[in-house]
Design a protein around this motif. Structure first.
Motif, PDB file in Angstrom:
ATOM      1  N   THR A  87      -5.230   7.649  -9.373  1.00  0.00           N
ATOM      2  CA  THR A  87      -6.469   7.737 -10.152  1.00  0.00           C
ATOM      3  C   THR A  87      -7.615   7.024  -9.451  1.00  0.00           C
ATOM      4  O   THR A  87      -8.766   7.107  -9.886  1.00  0.00           O
ATOM      5  N   GLY A  88      -7.297   6.299  -8.385  1.00  0.00           N
ATOM      6  CA  GLY A  88      -8.284   5.560  -7.612  1.00  0.00           C
ATOM      7  C   GLY A  88      -7.625   4.985  -6.385  1.00  0.00           C
ATOM      8  O   GLY A  88      -6.504   5.363  -6.023  1.00  0.00           O
ATOM      9  N   ASP A  89      -8.317   4.037  -5.742  1.00  0.00           N
ATOM     10  CA  ASP A  89      -7.777   3.411  -4.555  1.00  0.00           C
ATOM     11  C   ASP A  89      -6.589   2.535  -4.928  1.00  0.00           C
ATOM     12  O   ASP A  89      -6.764   1.472  -5.553  1.00  0.00           O
ATOM     13  N   GLN A  90      -5.367   3.001  -4.567  1.00  0.00           N
ATOM     14  CA  GLN A  90      -4.125   2.291  -4.873  1.00  0.00           C
ATOM     15  C   GLN A  90      -3.968   2.031  -6.372  1.00  0.00           C
ATOM     16  O   GLN A  90      -3.365   1.035  -6.781  1.00  0.00           O
ATOM     17  N   GLU A 116       0.842  -1.182   0.000  1.00  0.00           N
ATOM     18  CA  GLU A 116       0.000   0.000   0.000  1.00  0.00           C
ATOM     19  C   GLU A 116       0.883   1.239   0.000  1.00  0.00           C
ATOM     20  O   GLU A 116       1.777   1.368   0.830  1.00  0.00           O
ATOM     21  N   TYR A 117       0.648   2.141  -0.943  1.00  0.00           N
ATOM     22  CA  TYR A 117       1.472   3.323  -1.125  1.00  0.00           C
ATOM     23  C   TYR A 117       0.830   4.540  -0.479  1.00  0.00           C
ATOM     24  O   TYR A 117      -0.371   4.748  -0.582  1.00  0.00           O
ATOM     25  N   GLU A 118       1.665   5.340   0.159  1.00  0.00           N
ATOM     26  CA  GLU A 118       1.212   6.628   0.660  1.00  0.00           C
ATOM     27  C   GLU A 118       1.274   7.650  -0.464  1.00  0.00           C
ATOM     28  O   GLU A 118       2.013   7.488  -1.432  1.00  0.00           O
ATOM     29  N   THR A 119       0.533   8.726  -0.319  1.00  0.00           N
ATOM     30  CA  THR A 119       0.528   9.782  -1.331  1.00  0.00           C
ATOM     31  C   THR A 119       0.764  11.130  -0.662  1.00  0.00           C
ATOM     32  O   THR A 119       0.497  11.305   0.535  1.00  0.00           O
ATOM     33  N   HIS A 120       1.270  12.058  -1.456  1.00  0.00           N
ATOM     34  CA  HIS A 120       1.531  13.413  -0.976  1.00  0.00           C
ATOM     35  C   HIS A 120       1.009  14.407  -1.999  1.00  0.00           C
ATOM     36  O   HIS A 120       1.107  14.175  -3.215  1.00  0.00           O
ATOM     37  N   ASN A 121       0.507  15.523  -1.508  1.00  0.00           N
ATOM     38  CA  ASN A 121       0.030  16.581  -2.386  1.00  0.00           C
ATOM     39  C   ASN A 121       1.131  17.624  -2.589  1.00  0.00           C
ATOM     40  O   ASN A 121       1.847  17.962  -1.639  1.00  0.00           O
TER      41      ASN A 121
END
Length: 380
Positions: free
Chosen positions: A324-327, A34-39
């Motif tokens: 673009t979506g969940d993971q 599972e990848y984290e994301t940053h803005n």
């Protein structure tokens, strides 16, 4: 009864097997990582470089003797404040035998020349008084006589200087070494009894002392050729001293060398900056120091952590993966600007609403293991 129990047990096993298969399929359908994301966010970036060097006096004066001899006395110590004219050391003159012999011979020749000029002058003076010799001829003879007296006086002075170190013929047989500028004595590299050599056209001479004003210091360092083109005279510097913790000094860049020097395969350019010295803070000459220079600065720009960037192996162009979506992610090429090593400017390709994938540190290791397993299967 036994048949009923048998069929019930078989039904339970079938249901259990179906449930286990369903659970295995559902759990494996999810992503293993599972990848984290940053803005992206708005911030400021300063691109800096660090020049290594040292802090030295702006002007350092070396005091050298004007005559050869032996150090008889040293009246000052290193670190002492002096004024121009202060006596630093005393030199005892040791005459050179050959020079002394030549000077004595010059005195004797001057005496002979003066004696002849005097005889000629006295004889023609009597003739001039009787009107036999013209005034012009007598004046020429008088001039030769006066020149002969001056030549003897000069020869005797030279002889006294070589013999005693003084044209006045002082019996102390020494000469004084005095400070030529105000400042602090940085070094006295000689001791009593050391022989010193005079400064002349063919020899720099022996340094008796070096003096500098420690209130006028400069930073002297080097920068790499890849960064020297971004420097400009007048840029501010922040000087950190190796010997003093938690202390920064302000400076201003005043010199950039027009020619580089190759060191260990890299071309380095010398720079100098005027250091602002505080009145209550002592900087010792030769402190190692680092100078921080701001090469470029941008305020209120869109940035992301530099660790989120990836680079195409073929084109070497930067890109990121956007959610673009969940993971679920897609590749997006971006244009980048300046970087401070932590954050990087995004010129185009992203907005503040985008969620950028953060690559897990362990993922490359897992990929490597999967590739090894696939390779083992192919070999089998």
């Amino acid at each position: 009864m036994k048949k009923i129990l048998k069929w019930v047990g078989l039904a339970v096993l079938v249901i259990g097997a179906l449930w286990a298969a369903s659970f295995f399929i559902s759990s494996n359908s999810k992503s293993a990582i599972e990848y984290e994301t940053h803005n992206p966010f708005i911030s400021s970036i300063e691109k800096k470089t660090v020049a290594t060097g040292k802090v030295i006096p702006q002007d350092e004066v070396e005091i050298k003797p004007q005559i050869t001899g032996i150090i008889d006395k040293i009246l000052k110590v290193e670190g002492e404040q002096v004024k121009a004219g202060d006596l630093i050391a005393v030199i005892k003159v040791v005459p050179n035998e050959q020079a002394l012999y030549q000077a004595r011979g010059r005195v004797n020749n001057a005496k002979v020349a003066l004696s002849n000029a005097e005889i000629e002058y006295n004889r023609n003076k009597a003739l001039f008084e009787k009107g036999v010799v013209s005034a012009q001829d007598f004046q020429n003879l008088q001039l030769q006589y006066d020149q002969a007296k001056l030549e003897l006086e000069n020869a005797q002075n030279d002889y006294r200087i070589i013999l005693r170190g003084s044209a006045g013929g002082s019996g102390s047989a020494n000469t004084n070494i005095r400070a030529t500028v105000d400042g602090t004595i940085l070094e006295i590299p000689v001791e009593v009894g050391d022989q010193v050599i005079q400064s002349n056209n063919f020899n720099d001479g022996t340094t008796i002392a070096s003096i500098a004003d420690l209130n006028k210091m400069i930073f002297e360092g080097q920068v790499d050729e890849g960064e020297v083109g971004k420097l400009e005279v007048g840029m501010p510097l922040k000087i950190s001293l190796g010997a003093v913790e938690d202390k920064e000094l302000d400076a201003k860049l005043k010199f950039i060398a027009p020619k580089g020097i190759e060191e260990a395969g890299a071309v380095q350019f010398k720079i100098e900056g005027d250091v602002e010295v505080e009145d209550d803070f002592l900087i010792r000459a030769g402190y190692s120091a680092n100078a921080s220079l701001t090469l470029e600065k941008k305020d209120s720009i869109l940035v992301i952590p530099e660790a989120l960037l990836q680079f195409d192996k073929e084109t070497d162009k930067p890109y990121v993966e956007v959610a673009t979506g969940d993971q679920q992610f897609e590749r997006r090429d971006v244009e980048i600007g300046i970087s401070d090593g932590i954050n990087v400017e995004i010129v185009s390709g992203l907005s503040e609403e985008d969620e950028v994938k953060q690559w897990n540190k362990t993922e490359p290791i897992k990929k490597g293991l999967d590739e090894e397993e696939e390779g083992d299967e192919e070999d089998a």
